[in-house]
Write a protein that holds these residues in place. Structure first.
Motif, PDB file in Angstrom:
ATOM      1  N   LEU A   1       0.846  -1.201   0.000  1.00 47.51           N
ATOM      2  CA  LEU A   1       0.000   0.000   0.000  1.00 47.51           C
ATOM      3  C   LEU A   1       0.877   1.245   0.000  1.00 47.51           C
ATOM      4  N   TRP A   2       0.485   2.216  -0.799  1.00 51.73           N
ATOM      5  CA  TRP A   2       1.287   3.439  -0.931  1.00 51.73           C
ATOM      6  C   TRP A   2       0.726   4.550  -0.072  1.00 51.73           C
ATOM      7  N   SER A   3       1.632   5.253   0.573  1.00 48.55           N
ATOM      8  CA  SER A   3       1.241   6.401   1.365  1.00 48.55           C
ATOM      9  C   SER A   3       1.969   7.621   0.803  1.00 48.55           C
ATOM     10  N   SER A   4       1.277   8.749   0.709  1.00 46.14           N
ATOM     11  CA  SER A   4       1.926   9.930   0.129  1.00 46.14           C
ATOM     12  C   SER A   4       2.686  10.701   1.196  1.00 46.14           C
ATOM     13  N   LYS A   5       3.867  11.137   0.812  1.00 46.83           N
ATOM     14  CA  LYS A   5       4.711  11.930   1.722  1.00 46.83           C
ATOM     15  C   LYS A   5       5.208  13.138   0.926  1.00 46.83           C
ATOM     16  N   PRO A   6       5.482  14.225   1.622  1.00 47.63           N
ATOM     17  CA  PRO A   6       6.042  15.364   0.890  1.00 47.63           C
ATOM     18  C   PRO A   6       7.459  15.057   0.434  1.00 47.63           C
ATOM     19  N   LEU A   7       7.828  15.625  -0.695  1.00 52.40           N
ATOM     20  CA  LEU A   7       9.150  15.336  -1.255  1.00 52.40           C
ATOM     21  C   LEU A   7      10.232  16.106  -0.501  1.00 52.40           C
ATOM     22  N   ASN A   8       9.995  17.427  -0.331  1.00 54.32           N
ATOM     23  CA  ASN A   8      10.912  18.221   0.487  1.00 54.32           C
ATOM     24  C   ASN A   8      10.213  18.422   1.808  1.00 54.32           C
ATOM     25  N   THR A   9      10.757  17.823   2.824  1.00 56.84           N
ATOM     26  CA  THR A   9       9.990  17.818   4.064  1.00 56.84           C
ATOM     27  C   THR A   9       9.695  19.227   4.586  1.00 56.84           C
ATOM     28  N   PHE A  10      10.518  20.143   4.227  1.00 56.21           N
ATOM     29  CA  PHE A  10      10.325  21.477   4.792  1.00 56.21           C
ATOM     30  C   PHE A  10      10.880  22.542   3.864  1.00 56.21           C
ATOM     31  N   ASP A  11      10.088  23.593   3.683  1.00 55.48           N
ATOM     32  CA  ASP A  11      10.540  24.692   2.850  1.00 55.48           C
ATOM     33  C   ASP A  11      11.180  25.750   3.750  1.00 55.48           C
ATOM     34  N   PHE A  12      12.506  25.629   3.924  1.00 55.60           N
ATOM     35  CA  PHE A  12      13.184  26.515   4.872  1.00 55.60           C
ATOM     36  C   PHE A  12      13.197  27.973   4.415  1.00 55.60           C
ATOM     37  N   ASP A  13      13.159  28.160   3.094  1.00 55.96           N
ATOM     38  CA  ASP A  13      13.148  29.541   2.611  1.00 55.96           C
ATOM     39  C   ASP A  13      11.925  30.278   3.143  1.00 55.96           C
ATOM     40  N   SER A  14      10.784  29.639   2.962  1.00 55.30           N
ATOM     41  CA  SER A  14       9.548  30.274   3.443  1.00 55.30           C
ATOM     42  C   SER A  14       9.582  30.400   4.954  1.00 55.30           C
TER      43      SER A  14
ATOM     44  N   ASP B   1       7.146  32.921   6.692  1.00 58.01           N
ATOM     45  CA  ASP B   1       5.897  32.395   6.136  1.00 58.01           C
ATOM     46  C   ASP B   1       5.731  30.932   6.558  1.00 58.01           C
ATOM     47  N   TYR B   2       5.367  30.777   7.805  1.00 59.43           N
ATOM     48  CA  TYR B   2       5.259  29.427   8.365  1.00 59.43           C
ATOM     49  C   TYR B   2       4.194  28.590   7.645  1.00 59.43           C
ATOM     50  N   ASP B   3       3.051  29.250   7.346  1.00 59.92           N
ATOM     51  CA  ASP B   3       1.955  28.534   6.686  1.00 59.92           C
ATOM     52  C   ASP B   3       2.418  27.893   5.394  1.00 59.92           C
ATOM     53  N   ARG B   4       3.155  28.680   4.610  1.00 52.13           N
ATOM     54  CA  ARG B   4       3.577  28.136   3.323  1.00 52.13           C
ATOM     55  C   ARG B   4       4.577  27.006   3.488  1.00 52.13           C
ATOM     56  N   SER B   5       5.422  27.139   4.502  1.00 54.43           N
ATOM     57  CA  SER B   5       6.453  26.133   4.673  1.00 54.43           C
ATOM     58  C   SER B   5       5.864  24.766   5.008  1.00 54.43           C
ATOM     59  N   VAL B   6       4.693  24.743   5.633  1.00 54.89           N
ATOM     60  CA  VAL B   6       4.094  23.432   5.920  1.00 54.89           C
ATOM     61  C   VAL B   6       3.045  23.034   4.891  1.00 54.89           C
ATOM     62  N   SER B   7       2.680  23.977   4.006  1.00 55.44           N
ATOM     63  CA  SER B   7       1.546  23.682   3.129  1.00 55.44           C
ATOM     64  C   SER B   7       1.867  22.556   2.150  1.00 55.44           C
ATOM     65  N   GLU B   8       3.119  22.554   1.686  1.00 53.89           N
ATOM     66  CA  GLU B   8       3.479  21.504   0.742  1.00 53.89           C
ATOM     67  C   GLU B   8       3.363  20.134   1.416  1.00 53.89           C
ATOM     68  N   GLN B   9       3.836  20.099   2.650  1.00 57.24           N
ATOM     69  CA  GLN B   9       3.767  18.871   3.425  1.00 57.24           C
ATOM     70  C   GLN B   9       2.324  18.404   3.582  1.00 57.24           C
ATOM     71  N   THR B  10       1.467  19.362   3.939  1.00 58.49           N
ATOM     72  CA  THR B  10       0.064  19.014   4.153  1.00 58.49           C
ATOM     73  C   THR B  10      -0.579  18.538   2.860  1.00 58.49           C
ATOM     74  N   ASN B  11      -0.343  19.279   1.772  1.00 59.98           N
ATOM     75  CA  ASN B  11      -0.957  18.888   0.497  1.00 59.98           C
ATOM     76  C   ASN B  11      -0.561  17.485   0.106  1.00 59.98           C
ATOM     77  N   ALA B  12       0.715  17.183   0.224  1.00 58.52           N
ATOM     78  CA  ALA B  12       1.191  15.863  -0.190  1.00 58.52           C
ATOM     79  C   ALA B  12       0.561  14.787   0.669  1.00 58.52           C
ATOM     80  N   GLN B  13       0.474  15.054   1.975  1.00 59.08           N
ATOM     81  CA  GLN B  13      -0.086  14.031   2.854  1.00 59.08           C
ATOM     82  C   GLN B  13      -1.569  13.800   2.615  1.00 59.08           C
ATOM     83  N   ASN B  14      -2.249  14.879   2.210  1.00 56.00           N
ATOM     84  CA  ASN B  14      -3.697  14.760   1.994  1.00 56.00           C
ATOM     85  C   ASN B  14      -4.062  13.776   0.904  1.00 56.00           C
ATOM     86  N   LEU B  15      -3.141  13.559   0.000  1.00 59.87           N
ATOM     87  CA  LEU B  15      -3.458  12.735  -1.164  1.00 59.87           C
ATOM     88  C   LEU B  15      -4.001  11.358  -0.783  1.00 59.87           C
TER      89      LEU B  15
END
Ligand code: 26V
Length: 817
Positions: free
Chosen positions: A232-245, A250-264
């Motif tokens: 079974l496949w589970s989705s994970k973010p590719l870059n765990t954290f966007d340190f630039d943001s 911009d804390y929200d943006r730095s976790v948003s990629e993580q959240t989006n990927a996990q939501n899949l």
């Protein structure tokens, strides 16, 4: 582990060891849940030995394998199944006993793995069980949803949904494979590039990427060293954290990629037989297909075989259209990435895939809008257009230039916007297509795929009637019947050779055998009655006839017709003189099943059942001759208690609508009789057990179109018995009638699409016949025995063997200890 590993002492030590180490708990401070977990871990250790043995041998010998791609696996609980497969249940019972617990109490601590909606998902689980038991080198591929099918709660008679967070506690039945990860792309654009050979190739670039990580679920085979696997496949973010943001505040943006990927892979879509074309669902389908194919190709490449041998090493079965993107995806990989020529690639693709269709309902057929597909999967959309173009050119050249035919058979539907017909893409991309029961396969050949049958010829379209695993659905869930059968037949070989149940036929009229048989059924009914008392505080009489309908709530399955007939029975009982009332056969009518959260009419049916139950169960004037129970949150574990307790179960879909049904098989295997329509697998069940042992009624599938036509132009005929019921509801006997207006309208103004008014009278007649037969205990018991005895054909072992021989061209691969 040592050869004595399954001694009770060794097991005890093992459980204690896991309590201390895995759970970090003191042995004297432990509750049932922790004890379950420690026990599960010790069983899993044993399972793992077999898993490793099997997978290592497969790796070494590299036989052809089959991959069963399914968006759903409705597995249920694992511990009891594993104990039975490993043949260690007796010893575990003793060990757990010595530790001061009762094994049965621990088993119910486990949460169901409910990664499926209904029949299609449970079928996949049964097939994995059979493939492992028969030593077929078969893996399942699917998604590891964090939330399985929702939990159903009944409030004021209405269905409410709650999330099923089944991974709250640790899950001993999965192995995270942190090292097995693939990237999956969405969106982006298509560019032209030169490959290494200097040829021009398309290339999918840019876009967003997520990572797929594997979790393996071991599938024990019964009485074999072989152990299967579902990845079974589970989705994970590719870059765990966007340190630039993050650094930019911009804390929200730095976790948003993580959240989006996990939501899949967060949630299983709770629709059954109804497509809602959501973007997230399309992404889930591609994510699952892309990760699985990358994994399959990675394995294939290890052996360094030429690409043309791919179909000799790999068979892929697509469980319905949900994995159909695998067709353009494999074509893309072969052409764009591996540099094969289009025709060579297409030859490989079409020798690899096969497709199972599970429904004829138009609203369940997957169609995806072209603009959505272009946005999310731009290269796949081009490839689908090309597949379609070459296909239509061939049809025109080799078969017929008829424009109407070409339009009908096209993978692209010319609506606005255009749609991709996934079922057609699956047919064109597969070498074999199958339906799931004889009638269903006939219907898809005659209707849905008729043009394709004419073009390809009939050989491509076959039937493989569904099956169920006798291990879970009799051996495990009905120990009383299991032991009686084993004692009578002299061994438990029937559990893997279900045809041997035939041996029961000669005892069907034996009075003492009948008595033992009836006693098992009675004990199972008591077990269910106790469950109902404990969990719902409703008292039901285990001597009454138990009449059960449990399945997803859907108009085509006609739970509505069932409750209407219950109301009719209630009204009739109320009219009876006391001396007549006493002569009636008491009935307990049990319902269970979930409605899709957005399915308004199905939810109203649940409300009507509960409203009717409220009135009927509290009416002392009918002297307990009728009780109605809606069991909330029907799931695999509840099915294991409910199914063995039926006298009658109902499978009453409008003829031609239920592709097969599989719970019908489970009930009959457990000695329950069927009240059913001439639909799906009911027909073949009747053929196998004898028509005299099944209560069938209603119009035939080939009459349905004409009846609908006539109703439309000449109006419907509402029989007096049905009118009585409608009047009672509209008269407010079951609460505010305005609530049920829309439901009644589906009959009166809605044109009665599912033909309840047509079948109602013959349905009531059959109910009377059921009552009359039930009065004669010996006749009933004989039928019940003949039911079980005739069910050999419906083992999923037979079904999987047929797939392996006719479609996958797969041989068993036996692992020695
Ligand atoms: C369609 C969709 C559309 C997208 C959203 C999620 C979703 C989930 C399921 C489906 C199609 C379901 C088809 C299905 O479950 N068919 C059932 O398959 C059983 C196994 O073959 C069979 O016994 C039942 O008769 C049939 O209804």
């Amino acid at each position: 582990m040592t050869p004595e590993k399954n001694d009770t002492d060794a097991i005890e030590q093992d459980i204690v060891h896991h309590t201390i180490t895995t759970l970090c708990r003191g042995v004297y401070n432990i509750d049932k849940l922790a004890m379950y977990q420690a026990t599960a871990h010790s069983v899993r250790d044993r399972l793992l030995e077999d898993w490793n043995l099997t997978q290592e041998a497969l790796h070494r010998e590299n036989p052809k394998r089959c991959y069963y791609m399914s968006m759903e696996f409705l597995i249920g609980r694992a511990l009891d199944n594993a104990l039975n497969c490993l043949k260690v249940k007796k010893n575990y019972k003793e060990s757990v006993d010595n530790l001061g617990f009762n094994l049965e109490d621990l088993l119910v601590e486990e949460k169901d793995a409910a990664l499926g909606n209904g029949g299609l998902g449970r079928l996949a689980a049964c097939y994995m069980d059979s493939a492992a038991t028969l030593d077929y080198p078969t893996w399942g591929y699917g998604l590891r949803y964090q939330y399985g099918i929702f939990k159903q709660i009944i409030k004021d008679g209405y269905q409410n949904e709650m999330p099923d967070y089944w991974l709250n506690f640790d899950n001993p039945w999965e192995f995270p494979r942190t090292d097995i990860r693939y990237e999956v792309r969405f969106h982006g654009y298509v560019a032209t590039k030169m490959n290494e050979k200097g040829e021009s190739r398309m290339s999918w670039e840019g876009g967003d990427k997520v990572q797929a990580m594997a979790y393996d679920v071991p599938i024990p085979g019964f009485d074999t060293k072989g152990c299967g696997n579902i990845r079974l496949w589970s989705s994970k973010p590719l870059n765990t954290f966007d340190f630039d943001s993050f650094n930019a505040g911009d804390y929200d943006r730095s976790v948003s990629e993580q959240t989006n990927a996990q939501n899949l892979t967060s949630v299983l879509y709770p629709n059954d037989n109804h497509l809602v074309g959501k973007e997230l669902r399309l992404k889930q389908e591609y994510f699952f297909v892309s990760a699985s194919l990358q994994d399959i190709i990675h394995r294939f490449k290890r052996a360094k075989c030429p690409w043309k041998d791919f179909p000799d090493k790999v068979a892929v079965q697509m469980n319905d259209t949900h994995p159909t993107l695998a067709v353009p995806e494999l074509q893309r990989i072969l052409v764009d990435v591996e540099g094969l020529e289009w025709d060579d690639a297409w030859d490989i693709v079409t020798r690899t895939f096969a497709f199972t269709n599970h429904t004829v309902l138009p609203e369940a057929l997957e169609c995806w809008s072209v603009p959505m597909m272009e946005k999310i999967l731009p290269r796949h959309m081009q490839i689908i257009y090309d597949i379609n173009l070459f296909f239509l050119q061939k049809v025109e050249r080799d078969f017929s230039p008829d424009r109407e035919l070409l339009k009908r058979i096209s993978i692209i539907e010319e609506t606005s916007p255009q749609q991709v017909r996934m079922a057609y893409l699956a047919v064109v991309g597969s070498h074999t297509v199958n339906g799931v029961a004889a009638l269903h396969s006939d219907l898809i050949r005659k209707n849905l795929f008729n043009d394709f049958v004419k073009y390809y010829g009939p050989e491509k379209f076959i039937n493989i009637t569904n099956g169920i695993t006798p291990r879970r659905w009799l051996y495990q869930s009905n120990p009383g019947l299991r032991d009686l059968i084993t004692k009578t037949l002299g061994s438990e070989e029937w559990a893997t050779h279900l045809d041997q149940l035939e041996g029961l036929k000669k005892y069907a009229e034996d009075a003492s055998f009948q008595e033992a048989w009836a006693d098992v059924k009675f004990q199972n009914k008591k077990r269910l009655a106790d469950w109902i008392k404990t969990n719902m505080n409703i008292t039901v009489n285990p001597h009454a006839l138990f009449d059960i309908q449990v399945k997803r709530i859907h108009e085509y399955k006609r739970q509505y017709m069932n409750i209407l007939s219950v109301i009719y029975r209630y009204k009739s009982l109320k009219k009876m003189a006391p001396e007549d009332l006493e002569q009636q056969v008491p009935r307990v009518v049990i319902f269970g099943g979930k409605a899709a959260p957005g399915y308004y009419i199905a939810k109203l049916v649940i409300k009507l059942i509960n409203s009717a139950a409220e009135v009927i169960n509290n009416d002392s004037s009918i002297k307990d001759m009728l009780k109605v129970v809606f069991i909330p949150d029907y799931n695999v574990s509840l099915a294991e208690i409910i199914i063995p307790a039926s006298d009658i179960s109902q499978h009453i879909s409008t003829a031609g609508t239920e592709a097969s049904g599989t719970s019908n098989m489970k009930f009959v295997l457990n000695g329950g009789l069927i009240l059913g329509t001439v639909d799906g697998a009911n027909i073949e069940i009747g053929e196998q057990i004898g028509e005299e042992n099944i209560f069938m009624f209603g119009v035939l599938a080939d009459a349905v179109d004409d009846i609908r036509h006539n109703q439309k132009y000449h109006g419907l005929f509402i029989d007096a018995s049905l009118q009585v019921v409608i009047d009672a509801i509209q008269g407010g006997e079951f609460g505010d009638p305005s609530i049920f207006g829309p439901l009644i309208n589906t009959l009166t103004y809605g044109g009665d699409y599912y033909l309840i008014s047509t079948d109602f009278k013959s349905y009531l007649q059959k109910h009377t016949e059921v009552d009359d037969t039930y009065r004669d205990k010996a006749a009933w018991n004989k039928k019940s025995i003949m039911c079980t005895a005739g069910m050999g054909f419906f083992s999923s072992d037979r079904a999987v063997r047929t797939y392996a021989e006719k479609i996958w061209k797969l041989k068993p691969f036996k692992v020695e200890a």
